[in-house]
Scaffold this active site. Structure first.
Site, mmCIF file in Angstrom:
data_model
loop_
_atom_site.group_PDB
_atom_site.id
_atom_site.type_symbol
_atom_site.label_atom_id
_atom_site.label_comp_id
_atom_site.label_asym_id
_atom_site.label_seq_id
_atom_site.Cartn_x
_atom_site.Cartn_y
_atom_site.Cartn_z
ATOM 1 C CG ASP A 1 12.754 4.071 29.454
ATOM 2 O OD1 ASP A 1 12.862 5.089 30.160
ATOM 3 O OD2 ASP A 1 11.936 3.978 28.524
ATOM 4 C CG ASP B 1 9.638 6.895 32.088
ATOM 5 O OD1 ASP B 1 9.709 8.003 31.512
ATOM 6 O OD2 ASP B 1 10.178 5.861 31.647
#
Length: 158
Positions: free
Chosen positions: A117, A136
């Site tokens: 991330d 995501d």
């Protein structure tokens, strides 16, 4: 089905290219963070071993592989469901987004042991501690789209 596959492939490619750039070229895993358009957009490295916001995170291999199996099972189920119950344009796009995003995060878990991330969106007077990635975003939009657009374009057969 072809549209769903194309969107899944496009999301998977975009997700993996952005992660490669951020981790391999920029080296964000070593430098930690980089301001892009402060405070609105920053690159902030986070290795997510769980699901959203680190829920169900675990350092052990059982958790890692359980999350891989779960993502693959959900992707296979969505693919199978859409192939048996054809959806309209928006339903197919939503399914493709969800599948492509899920597979992107599966690749990370296999390659890195965790999901990479790196996108961080904050605002003046608010420093968001969480990071996310292209996969995501696609998973969120795909899941929302499936909820909103399921059943569009059905022929009326019972």
């Amino acid at each position: 089905m072809r549209l769903m596959a194309r969107f899944a492939a496009a999301v998977l490619l975009l997700d993996q290219v952005t992660k490669f750039i951020v981790v391999q070229w920029i080296g964000l895993d070593r430098i930690g963070q980089m301001a892009v358009l402060p405070p609105w957009l920053n690159l902030r490295m986070a290795w997510n071993r769980g699901i959203n916001f680190g829920l169900f995170a675990g350092e052990d291999e059982i958790t890692r592989w359980a999350l891989v199996v779960m993502a693959l099972a959900i992707s296979a189920w969505v693919w199978h469901w859409v192939s048996r119950h054809p959806q309209g344009l928006r339903g197919q796009v939503a399914a493709g987004l969800l599948i492509g995003g899920a597979l992107g995060n599966v690749i990370d878990r296999i390659a890195y042991g965790a999901v990479a991330d790196f996108l961080n969106v904050s605002a003046p007077f608010w420093d968001n501690p969480f990071s996310f990635n292209v996969a995501d975003i696609a998973i969120f939009l795909g899941a929302a789209g499936l909820v909103l657009f399921t059943g569009e374009g059905k022929s009326g057969r019972g």
